[in-house]
Design a protein around this motif. Structure first.
Motif, PDB file in Angstrom:
ATOM      1  N   LYS A   1       0.854  -1.187   0.000  1.00  0.00           N
ATOM      2  CA  LYS A   1       0.000   0.000   0.000  1.00  0.00           C
ATOM      3  C   LYS A   1       0.891   1.239   0.000  1.00  0.00           C
ATOM      4  O   LYS A   1       2.027   1.207   0.486  1.00  0.00           O
TER       5      LYS A   1
ATOM      6  N   THR B   1       1.305   4.749   1.679  1.00  0.00           N
ATOM      7  CA  THR B   1       0.852   5.594   2.784  1.00  0.00           C
ATOM      8  C   THR B   1       1.485   6.960   2.602  1.00  0.00           C
ATOM      9  O   THR B   1       2.695   7.083   2.509  1.00  0.00           O
TER      10      THR B   1
ATOM     11  N   ASP C   1      -3.097   5.093  -0.774  1.00  0.00           N
ATOM     12  CA  ASP C   1      -4.185   4.248  -0.266  1.00  0.00           C
ATOM     13  C   ASP C   1      -4.611   4.751   1.110  1.00  0.00           C
ATOM     14  O   ASP C   1      -5.740   4.561   1.536  1.00  0.00           O
ATOM     15  N   HIS C   2      -3.682   5.375   1.800  1.00  0.00           N
ATOM     16  CA  HIS C   2      -3.948   5.830   3.160  1.00  0.00           C
ATOM     17  C   HIS C   2      -3.171   7.105   3.375  1.00  0.00           C
ATOM     18  O   HIS C   2      -2.015   7.199   2.983  1.00  0.00           O
TER      19      HIS C   2
ATOM     20  N   SER D   1      -8.712   7.581   4.190  1.00  0.00           N
ATOM     21  CA  SER D   1      -8.577   7.411   2.751  1.00  0.00           C
ATOM     22  C   SER D   1      -8.511   8.781   2.090  1.00  0.00           C
ATOM     23  O   SER D   1      -8.879   9.782   2.709  1.00  0.00           O
TER      24      SER D   1
END
Lengths: 616, 287
Positions: free
Chosen positions: A374, A376, A563-564, A578
């Motif tokens: 992911k 971040t 994604d974050h 999000s």
């Protein structure tokens, strides 16, 4: 003409120095005058000392310039051994090398903790001390009158014939330069130059700065010891006057003139200085002026010395002949340049970390988690603590409270290079790219500590070394294709424009298959097209399984990629979630994005009034 | 007590070298290896003026100051300004210093030249000393006080300190950084000429002086801390005293030249224990 040049360049470069070495070996059979052989012997001995200087000063960038003290240590060690009855030359050479090694490491210690000036002055001071130390042990060393009790050398019990020293000196020099060349023309040479560029960079690719510096001092000291042993047995006489400051300045001048960052430049510089030394005594008066002028001119104008000039000239001819840069290496069959083979990523967990600098609380109880596979993003205004957090994760600062773990292992108190070896890779706001290395070599430096081949295997070019080298090159091709720089494989990395240097840093970070990749404002300074390319590359890295942490100011990029998102403000986490959540978060807008129009409906729960503000 | 005076006066010489290093360091964050050689030239000019041309004292001092200031200005232009990184600056200033030593050797030869100022020895507080020794100590202290006042109270001095902290910010505030760095260097030369002329009677004018002073002056600097004037003073006095005491008490016993070794030991101790020096405000660059 150029076709002739192309043909010449097909010959491996080590052949030319080897031929010179052969000529030197064969020369005595042509019955040259005594002055010529003596000149050559002294030049070769000086070249050994200068080569040590090239390693510590030129390649490692350490101002450890006291080689003359190690030269003296070697000479007196050999002389004392001989006077005591151990006339075996090989024993003396080994002992002298060892003595020089010890002196080199001891004088290098200031450089491990401190900066260049202290190291330089300490090593120069040692040169000043040579006559004093010799005098202190005058009974054994003969004091300022010199050590005259040296006996003629033997090898394996056989006395050496009179003119055999020439061959011994030539063989030792040839062997040493072969070792020297094999070390610097390998990943170890690149590692030294990485250290020279920036110790911070060296730690971030996993190199222990301490050990690498020590290795630089050690390898730089040993040839000076050999030279000392050879000098002692050449003249059967050692006097402290040979190891004066005058000599030290001459050695430094020889290194700078020939080119500090070169192997054979040492021989050229030594020959010029030795030639000067041997001229009439009236020249000797001018010697200091010349040495000083060499240092001045070399430092100001001739950066890279004669070797640098030669290299530039060779590159020009190569380019004109069309043989450089080489075309991009063919991709392995079945390999897709657009994807990266899977990487075993690891989660980065930051729990309740706080850090204060004096009275300034830079981080207050920050927690975040970056999952593998992911992206971040870490955003926030300047001064919110992003850089501090990054430096804490990489180990350049110690945290006051809290824990940081990478794939389950805590990085508690670990030094930056250990954290890098745990699998944390990063890029820098200003790309740190050493000069004088190619794009491929920059990427290879990223894997220096993840795939090891020791100095001995580099020197001997053992099968293990060749295997590691093949893997180095293969990985370099792979990641360079991913970031779109494969066509620049051989180009000198420091000449690339900013956008490409950023991508090169990403490639270097990927070289060792990191678990966590920290991108520090990788998009700043890039134009739109380059940002797009960067985004594509980051997506591929994420898809391969790495945990990507993006510290960014470019909000659009963050929205499209992350994604974050974690928003930092004034040392604490303001919001996380999000992209959609963050984009519409009023607190984030207020704190960071700045514009809250009077007509906007408050979308955040619990916020009583939306203050009117003008755009910041 | 004679020993103490001797130690303080030679210590003042080392402190003067450290002061020179400090001014350049504060002004341009660079290290001028040729500082001691500049002082050496001052000593030789003093010799030439006083002994060879028999000029009056004031003229000798003025001549030394002007000549060395001009040489220092030249050094700034060719050895410091064109070079941006500090490693190379050490090498170029070392080169310049070496050229100075070589030129001095060519003009004046390698024998020590005595500058006899012809004043009787005094007896002060139970120890024997000569006025020049007192003059050296007074000069060193006076300079430190003067420089400290200048950098704290006068615009020029404040601009200098501002420049050393943050060059960009200083430029934005209207400080002409280049001119100021150049001026600082020229002033260093002026002071070096004065210091060299005053130390000549004590140390003689010898070409080998430069290197020994350069290294020992650095030890004084390291003890006191980079950028600290008082630190350099204290550092200088410390090693001057150590040198004299070791020379008197240890050397006669062991019959060897131990003073350099003892100073080296002091250097190592300082670098190991307190690398920033006693008063170091500025940490020497470690990266």
């Amino acid at each position: 003409m150029l076709a002739l040049w192309a043909a010449v360049r097909k010959v491996p470069t080590w052949v030319f120095p080897a031929v010179v070495g052969l000529v030197v070996l064969v020369l005595p059979s042509l019955q040259p005058a005594y002055e010529v052989t003596r000149q050559i012997q002294l030049t070769l001995i000086l070249a050994l000392v200068v080569s040590g200087l090239n390693i510590s000063l030129g390649y490692s960038g350490q101002l450890a310039i006291g080689q003359v003290a190690m030269y003296a240590a070697g000479a007196y060690t050999a002389g004392l051994l001989s006077s005591a009855g151990h006339t075996d030359l090989l024993l003396q050479i080994a002992a002298a090398g060892l003595a020089a090694l010890v002196v080199g490491i001891v004088t290098g210690i200031p450089g491990l903790r401190l900066g260049s000036w202290s190291l330089a002055m300490t090593s120069f001071f040692l040169v000043l001390l040579v006559p004093d130390i010799v005098e202190l042990f005058a009974e054994e060393t003969g004091g300022h009158l010199g050590l005259a009790t040296i006996m003629p050398p033997t090898i394996f019990g056989q006395a050496l014939p009179d003119d055999a020293m020439y061959y011994v000196i030539a063989v030792v020099t040839i062997i040493w330069f072969a070792v020297f060349r094999n070390v610097v023309a390998s990943r170890h040479g690149i590692a030294f130059q990485v250290l020279k560029q920036s110790p911070v960079l060296a730690s971030s690719v996993g190199m222990s700065v301490f050990r690498t510096k020590l290795t630089g001092y050690a390898i730089g000291a040993v040839p000076a010891g050999f030279a000392g042993a050879l000098l002692a047995n050449l003249d059967l006489f050692v006097t402290p006057e040979a190891f004066s400051f005058h000599m030290a300045t001459g050695t430094l001048a020889a290194s700078i003139l020939g080119g500090s960052v070169s192997v054979y430049g040492a021989i050229f510089g030594a020959s010029v200085v030795e030639f000067g030394n041997n001229q009439s005594s009236s020249f000797a008066e001018y010697a200091l002026v010349f040495f000083g002028a060499f240092l001045l001119i070399g430092g100001v104008l001739l950066r890279g010395g004669v070797a640098g000039l030669l290299r530039t000239g060779i590159r020009r001819l190569d380019r004109a002949a069309g043989i450089w840069p080489r075309p991009a290496p063919a991709l392995a069959a079945g390999g897709d340049p657009a994807t990266l083979p899977p990487i075993e990523g690891g989660a980065l967990e930051v729990k309740d970390v706080a850090k204060a600098f004096g009275g300034n609380q830079a981080l207050r109880g920050v927690s975040l988690r970056a999952e593998p596979g992911k992206v971040t993003a870490l955003i926030g205004p300047n001064g919110s603590g992003k850089t501090t957090l990054l430096n804490l994760i990489c180990g350049f600062y110690r945290r006051d409270t809290g824990t940081i773990t990478v794939a389950g292992s805590s990085i508690d108190g670990a030094s930056p290079h250990r954290i890098a070896r745990l699998g944390v890779a990063r890029t820098f706001q200003t790309p740190l790219i050493p000069p004088g290395v190619s794009v491929a070599e920059v990427v290879i430096s990223g894997r220096y500590t993840s795939d090891r081949a020791g100095f001995l295997s580099a020197v001997l070019r053992s099968p293990k070394f060749r295997r590691v080298r093949r893997r180095d090159l293969a990985r370099a091709e792979e990641v360079l294709s991913l970031v779109g720089l494969a066509h620049l494989f051989d180009i000198e990395a420091a000449t690339l424009p900013l956008g490409q240097r950023r991508m090169l840093e990403v490639a270097r970070a990927l070289a060792r298959e990191p678990k966590v990749l920290l991108l520090d404002e990788a998009a700043s300074g890039l134009d739109e097209a380059e940002v797009e390319t960067l985004a594509t590359v980051i997506r591929r890295i994420r898809d391969a399984g790495c945990a990507v942490i993006l510290v960014e100011h470019n909000f659009g990029l963050v929205l499209s990629l992350a994604d974050h998102i974690v928003v930092l403000a004034r040392g604490g986490v303001l919001a996380e979630g999000s992209p959609a959540e963050i984009e519409s978060d009023v607190r984030v807008r207020d704190e960071y994005l700045g514009i809250v129009e009077p007509g906007d409906e408050p979308t955040d729960e619990g916020s009583a009034t939306v203050p009117e503000r003008t755009a910041r | 007590m004679t020993l103490i005076y001797a130690g303080l006066s030679i210590g003042a010489v080392y402190a003067l070298v450290a002061i020179g290093y400090n001014i350049v360091f504060i002004a341009s964050h660079s290290f001028n290896f040729a500082q001691a050689q500049l002082m050496m030239i001052g000593a030789f000019v003093a010799y030439a003026g006083y002994v060879t041309f028999k000029l009056p004292l004031v003229a000798v001092l003025a001549l030394a100051m002007v000549v060395v200031a001009a040489i220092a200005a030249l050094e700034e232009r060719i050895a410091i300004r064109p070079v941006s990184d500090h490693q190379t600056q050490l090498i170029t200033t070392l080169g310049f210093g070496t050229v100075l030593t070589g030129v001095a050797q060519l003009i004046w030869g390698t024998q020590p030249k005595e500058v006899r100022v012809g004043v009787e020895p005094l007896s002060v507080l139970g120890g024997r000393t000569v006025p020049i020794e007192i003059a050296l100590v007074v000069l060193a202290i006076a300079l430190v006080v003067a420089i400290n006042i200048y950098t704290r109270r006068r615009m020029g001095g404040l601009a200098l300190v501002a420049m050393s902290q943050d060059e960009e910010a200083a430029t934005l505030r209207g400080v002409d950084v280049r001119k100021l760095a150049f001026a600082a260097f020229a002033v260093t030369g002026l002071l070096a000429g004065l210091m060299g002329a005053v130390m000549a009677p004590r140390t003689f004018a010898i070409t080998t002086l430069g290197t020994a002073l350069a290294l020992k002056g650095f030890v004084a600097l390291a003890i006191g801390g980079f950028g600290s004037m008082w630190g350099g003073l204290i550092g200088g006095f410390t090693i001057g005293l150590v040198e004299q005491l070791v020379g008197r008490y240890l050397e006669t016993r062991l019959d060897a030249h131990l003073s350099n070794l003892s100073i080296f030991v002091v250097l190592l101790l300082v670098l190991m224990i307190k690398p920033t020096g006693l008063f170091g405000r500025v940490q020497e660059r470690t990266v």
